[in-house]
Design an enzyme around this catalytic site. Structure first.
Site, mmCIF file in Angstrom:
data_model
loop_
_atom_site.group_PDB
_atom_site.id
_atom_site.type_symbol
_atom_site.label_atom_id
_atom_site.label_comp_id
_atom_site.label_asym_id
_atom_site.label_seq_id
_atom_site.Cartn_x
_atom_site.Cartn_y
_atom_site.Cartn_z
ATOM 1 N N PRO A 88 0.821 -1.217 0.000
ATOM 2 C CG PRO A 88 -0.662 -1.499 1.777
ATOM 3 C CD PRO A 88 0.618 -2.020 1.208
ATOM 4 C CD GLU A 115 0.121 -7.304 10.929
ATOM 5 O OE1 GLU A 115 -0.329 -6.167 10.727
ATOM 6 O OE2 GLU A 115 -0.574 -8.332 10.906
ATOM 7 N NE ARG A 153 -5.813 -4.662 -21.233
ATOM 8 C CZ ARG A 153 -6.823 -5.244 -21.864
ATOM 9 N NH1 ARG A 153 -7.143 -6.482 -21.593
ATOM 10 N NH2 ARG A 153 -7.523 -4.598 -22.745
ATOM 11 C CG ASP A 167 -7.044 -1.541 -23.203
ATOM 12 O OD1 ASP A 167 -7.793 -2.099 -24.012
ATOM 13 O OD2 ASP A 167 -6.204 -2.127 -22.503
#
Ligand code: 4G0
Length: 222
Positions: A88, A115, A153, A167
């Site tokens: 994150p 963690e 892709r 896209d």
């Protein structure tokens, strides 16, 4: 593109290895995906690879040694691989970043659990830290699969009869709306221009709709 993945849950990657666009890329030898079970690099009979955090507190932290030994093994075959840690705290994944990563020859994805991992790995062994968005999930595996799909892709030939140039985000806009048979269902009709056969008008309509949609749904992109 060659992907190596360091994980405690290699079976999770069957989801992308056996089905869809990535499976096709593997069959065409445009992609290779190799998973590494971190427990195979444990130094004890219990196959432990984590321990309690120094300073106390909840949870467990993945230790330096098994990760470093696994990376050493991977780099024997792929000395120039780019090592990415999914977390994150990483740089946010975007179309632009996926396109940049698609130019690399080899990517190693390190999937954390619990963690997190010992900070000394991040300091010494990781080339880039990437996040798939501002939220926490139970492990880096789903994030790694998102990165692999978004990057793959962009590689020429991986998509079949389409390409990624159309896209959403490739041109800075969301996609235009799509319709297929029947022409009318439950009183809802297909926009007449799409049935007109006039390709220049259709193209202009699609650009206008893509702009409108971007402005209303994602004004931050516009
Ligand atoms: C490392 C990535 C890995 C640290 C991984 C969690 C979300 C993402 C993990 C943590 C992940 C993302 C500090 C909670 C495993 N969750 N946004 N979970 N911490 O890319």
């Amino acid at each position: 593109m060659h992907f190596d993945i360091i994980t405690l849950f290699p079976e999770m990657f069957s989801a992308i290895k056996e089905e869809g666009v990535i499976a096709r890329g593997i069959k065409k030898s445009l992609l290779a995906i190799h998973t590494w079970q971190l427990r195979d690099f444990s130094d004890n009979k219990h196959r432990n690879i984590d321990d309690a955090p120094y300073g106390g507190g909840a949870g467990m932290v993945i230790q330096v040694k098994p990760i470093r030994d696994c990376l050493h093994k991977i780099k024997q075959n792929n000395p120039d691989t780019t090592v990415i840690y999914l977390s994150p705290q990483g740089q946010k994944l975007t179309h632009k970043l996926a396109l940049e990563l698609s130019k690399l020859k080899s990517i190693t994805l390190l999937c954390g659990r619990y963690e997190g991992i010992d900070e000394r790995v991040i300091e010494h062994d990781i080339d880039r830290e990437i996040s798939i968005g501002d939220f926490v999930i139970s492990g880096g595996e789903l994030g790694a699969m998102v990165v692999i799909d978004a990057v793959s892709r962009q590689i020429s030939g991986v998509l079949g009869n389409q390409n990624s140039l159309n896209d959403s985000f490739a041109n800075g806009l969301l996609d235009y709306p799509h319709y297929t048979r029947p022409e009318t269902i439950d009183g809802q009709s297909v926009p007449a221009v799409l049935l007109s056969g006039h390709q220049a008008n259709i193209d202009a309509w699609r650009v206008k709709k893509a702009e409108e949609k971007t402005q209303t749904k994602r004004p931050d992109l516009y």
